[in-house]
Design a protein around this motif. Sequence first.
Motif, PDB file in Angstrom:
ATOM      1  N   TYR A  45     144.708  67.585  91.894  1.00  0.00           N
ATOM      2  CA  TYR A  45     144.899  68.342  93.131  1.00  0.00           C
ATOM      3  C   TYR A  45     143.663  68.226  94.009  1.00  0.00           C
ATOM      4  CZ  TYR A  45     148.800  70.445  90.600  1.00  0.00           C
ATOM      5  OH  TYR A  45     149.955  70.637  89.887  1.00  0.00           O
ATOM      6  N   GLN A  46     143.906  68.150  95.320  1.00  0.00           N
ATOM      7  CA  GLN A  46     142.821  68.066  96.290  1.00  0.00           C
ATOM      8  C   GLN A  46     143.131  68.996  97.456  1.00  0.00           C
ATOM      9  OE1 GLN A  46     139.768  66.418  96.363  1.00  0.00           O
ATOM     10  NE2 GLN A  46     139.515  67.699  98.167  1.00  0.00           N
ATOM     11  N   THR A  47     142.226  69.935  97.713  1.00  0.00           N
ATOM     12  CA  THR A  47     142.395  70.864  98.831  1.00  0.00           C
ATOM     13  C   THR A  47     141.973  70.191 100.127  1.00  0.00           C
ATOM     14  OG1 THR A  47     141.976  72.745  97.373  1.00  0.00           O
ATOM     15  CG2 THR A  47     141.776  73.129  99.743  1.00  0.00           C
ATOM     16  N   MET A  48     142.844  70.230 101.128  1.00  0.00           N
ATOM     17  CA  MET A  48     142.579  69.572 102.400  1.00  0.00           C
ATOM     18  C   MET A  48     142.723  70.564 103.546  1.00  0.00           C
ATOM     19  SD  MET A  48     141.854  66.493 101.519  1.00  0.00           S
ATOM     20  CE  MET A  48     141.824  65.766 103.171  1.00  0.00           C
ATOM     21  N   LYS A  49     142.146  70.169 104.695  1.00  0.00           N
ATOM     22  CA  LYS A  49     142.246  70.955 105.912  1.00  0.00           C
ATOM     23  C   LYS A  49     143.173  70.266 106.909  1.00  0.00           C
ATOM     24  CE  LYS A  49     137.638  73.023 105.576  1.00  0.00           C
ATOM     25  NZ  LYS A  49     136.336  73.233 106.283  1.00  0.00           N
ATOM     26  N   LYS A  50     143.572  71.006 107.896  1.00  0.00           N
ATOM     27  CA  LYS A  50     144.446  70.447 108.922  1.00  0.00           C
ATOM     28  C   LYS A  50     143.696  69.410 109.760  1.00  0.00           C
ATOM     29  CE  LYS A  50     147.623  71.814 112.606  1.00  0.00           C
ATOM     30  NZ  LYS A  50     148.152  72.938 113.423  1.00  0.00           N
ATOM     31  N   ASP A  51     144.427  68.374 110.169  1.00  0.00           N
ATOM     32  CA  ASP A  51     143.901  67.295 111.010  1.00  0.00           C
ATOM     33  C   ASP A  51     142.810  66.485 110.298  1.00  0.00           C
ATOM     34  OD1 ASP A  51     145.596  68.081 113.071  1.00  0.00           O
ATOM     35  OD2 ASP A  51     144.101  69.453 113.912  1.00  0.00           O
ATOM     36  N   ALA A  52     142.791  66.539 108.977  1.00  0.00           N
ATOM     37  CA  ALA A  52     141.880  65.689 108.212  1.00  0.00           C
ATOM     38  C   ALA A  52     142.662  64.477 107.681  1.00  0.00           C
ATOM     39  CB  ALA A  52     141.239  66.467 107.068  1.00  0.00           C
ATOM     40  N   SER A  53     141.994  63.655 106.918  1.00  0.00           N
ATOM     41  CA  SER A  53     142.616  62.434 106.393  1.00  0.00           C
ATOM     42  C   SER A  53     142.255  62.276 104.928  1.00  0.00           C
ATOM     43  CB  SER A  53     142.156  61.202 107.186  1.00  0.00           C
ATOM     44  OG  SER A  53     142.668  60.014 106.615  1.00  0.00           O
ATOM     45  N   LEU A  54     143.262  61.975 104.120  1.00  0.00           N
ATOM     46  CA  LEU A  54     143.084  61.743 102.697  1.00  0.00           C
ATOM     47  C   LEU A  54     143.541  60.324 102.371  1.00  0.00           C
ATOM     48  CD1 LEU A  54     142.672  62.483  99.685  1.00  0.00           C
ATOM     49  CD2 LEU A  54     144.976  63.454  99.721  1.00  0.00           C
ATOM     50  N   GLU A  55     142.634  59.518 101.859  1.00  0.00           N
ATOM     51  CA  GLU A  55     142.967  58.156 101.438  1.00  0.00           C
ATOM     52  C   GLU A  55     142.710  58.028  99.943  1.00  0.00           C
ATOM     53  OE1 GLU A  55     141.496  53.505 102.125  1.00  0.00           O
ATOM     54  OE2 GLU A  55     141.015  55.062 103.608  1.00  0.00           O
ATOM     55  N   ILE A  56     143.689  57.525  99.227  1.00  0.00           N
ATOM     56  CA  ILE A  56     143.567  57.337  97.792  1.00  0.00           C
ATOM     57  C   ILE A  56     143.893  55.899  97.447  1.00  0.00           C
ATOM     58  CG2 ILE A  56     145.912  58.227  97.459  1.00  0.00           C
ATOM     59  CD1 ILE A  56     145.038  59.103  94.648  1.00  0.00           C
ATOM     60  N   GLU A  57     143.045  55.300  96.638  1.00  0.00           N
ATOM     61  CA  GLU A  57     143.254  53.936  96.147  1.00  0.00           C
ATOM     62  C   GLU A  57     143.133  53.957  94.636  1.00  0.00           C
ATOM     63  OE1 GLU A  57     141.453  49.390  96.644  1.00  0.00           O
ATOM     64  OE2 GLU A  57     140.736  51.042  97.895  1.00  0.00           O
ATOM     65  N   TYR A  58     144.092  53.330  93.948  1.00  0.00           N
ATOM     66  CA  TYR A  58     144.090  53.341  92.491  1.00  0.00           C
ATOM     67  C   TYR A  58     144.323  51.935  91.953  1.00  0.00           C
ATOM     68  CZ  TYR A  58     149.205  53.028  92.585  1.00  0.00           C
ATOM     69  OH  TYR A  58     150.499  52.610  92.799  1.00  0.00           O
ATOM     70  N   GLN A  59     143.875  51.737  90.699  1.00  0.00           N
ATOM     71  CA  GLN A  59     144.066  50.470  90.000  1.00  0.00           C
ATOM     72  C   GLN A  59     144.229  50.762  88.515  1.00  0.00           C
ATOM     73  OE1 GLN A  59     141.213  47.350  90.797  1.00  0.00           O
ATOM     74  NE2 GLN A  59     140.658  48.294  92.738  1.00  0.00           N
ATOM     75  N   VAL A  60     145.096  50.012  87.874  1.00  0.00           N
ATOM     76  CA  VAL A  60     145.226  50.077  86.417  1.00  0.00           C
ATOM     77  C   VAL A  60     144.292  49.030  85.835  1.00  0.00           C
ATOM     78  CG1 VAL A  60     146.790  49.952  84.460  1.00  0.00           C
ATOM     79  CG2 VAL A  60     147.622  50.821  86.655  1.00  0.00           C
ATOM     80  N   LEU A  61     143.260  49.479  85.122  1.00  0.00           N
ATOM     81  CA  LEU A  61     142.236  48.571  84.617  1.00  0.00           C
ATOM     82  C   LEU A  61     142.614  47.943  83.288  1.00  0.00           C
ATOM     83  CD1 LEU A  61     139.002  50.610  85.420  1.00  0.00           C
ATOM     84  CD2 LEU A  61     140.190  48.943  86.851  1.00  0.00           C
ATOM     85  N   ASP A  62     143.331  48.681  82.453  1.00  0.00           N
ATOM     86  CA  ASP A  62     143.650  48.152  81.130  1.00  0.00           C
ATOM     87  C   ASP A  62     144.928  48.806  80.624  1.00  0.00           C
ATOM     88  OD1 ASP A  62     143.400  46.652  78.861  1.00  0.00           O
ATOM     89  OD2 ASP A  62     141.895  47.925  77.907  1.00  0.00           O
ATOM     90  N   GLY A  63     145.611  48.103  79.726  1.00  0.00           N
ATOM     91  CA  GLY A  63     146.861  48.595  79.164  1.00  0.00           C
ATOM     92  C   GLY A  63     147.958  47.566  79.313  1.00  0.00           C
ATOM     93  N   ALA A  64     148.938  47.625  78.428  1.00  0.00           N
ATOM     94  CA  ALA A  64     150.031  46.647  78.443  1.00  0.00           C
ATOM     95  C   ALA A  64     150.785  46.706  79.767  1.00  0.00           C
ATOM     96  CB  ALA A  64     150.989  46.907  77.283  1.00  0.00           C
ATOM     97  N   GLY A  65     150.931  45.550  80.406  1.00  0.00           N
ATOM     98  CA  GLY A  65     151.662  45.488  81.668  1.00  0.00           C
ATOM     99  C   GLY A  65     150.832  45.800  82.890  1.00  0.00           C
TER     100      GLY A  65
END
Length: 228
Positions: A49-69
Amino acid sequence: MEVVRAFLCVLSVFIALFSERFVVLAAFSQSMDSDFTFTLPAGRKECFYQTMKKDASLEIEYQVLDGAGLDVDFFISSPSGQVLFSDYRKSDGVHTVETEDGDYMFCFDNTFSAVSEKIIFFELILDNMNVDEDPDDWKEYVHGTDMLDMKLEDIMDTINSVKARLGKSVQIQTVLRAFEARDRNIQESNFDRVNFWSIINLIVMMLVSAVQVYLVRSLFEDKRKIRT
């Protein structure tokens, strides 16, 4: 003389800035970023969970580093519970959300895998979180700069530009490290797999050779009884 004059102008500006206990530096905090790496067990789902304010911007980038598939399910939902983005069986992704007041939830789902755990890296970039602060408040603390040829606003713009580019460089380096970690895990997995099957093939070849030697020798053995 022009060089000396410009140097004195810049020096006087910075003296005025530092004399008020670094009040101006508070205006530079325009974005925050953080990155995390965690292990997602097989058949599990983890939410953040991430608390945000109005008129702000949330950018999330993810990667799977290890594991089958190298894949995982991902979704992000608004404070009202509406799903904004969702990915299914993907190895990486980038999403940007224009936010409102409230807690945003984003989850990584590995319930489709009953055996393999996943190592996941993700980075959060929060922009315009200090919307309640007036970016021009620092001007009332600075005096005696009306006579300068170099405007204080130009210096502030330059410093903010440098800060933004440095922040972007740090973000890119973090992402590149995540890519490098994932590639290394893939190489190590391939190395272990090649060694395993090489040993299996070697054992099979030795068994086949032993069987062939036994069969060839059996062809030349004289099993008839010799009477004396």
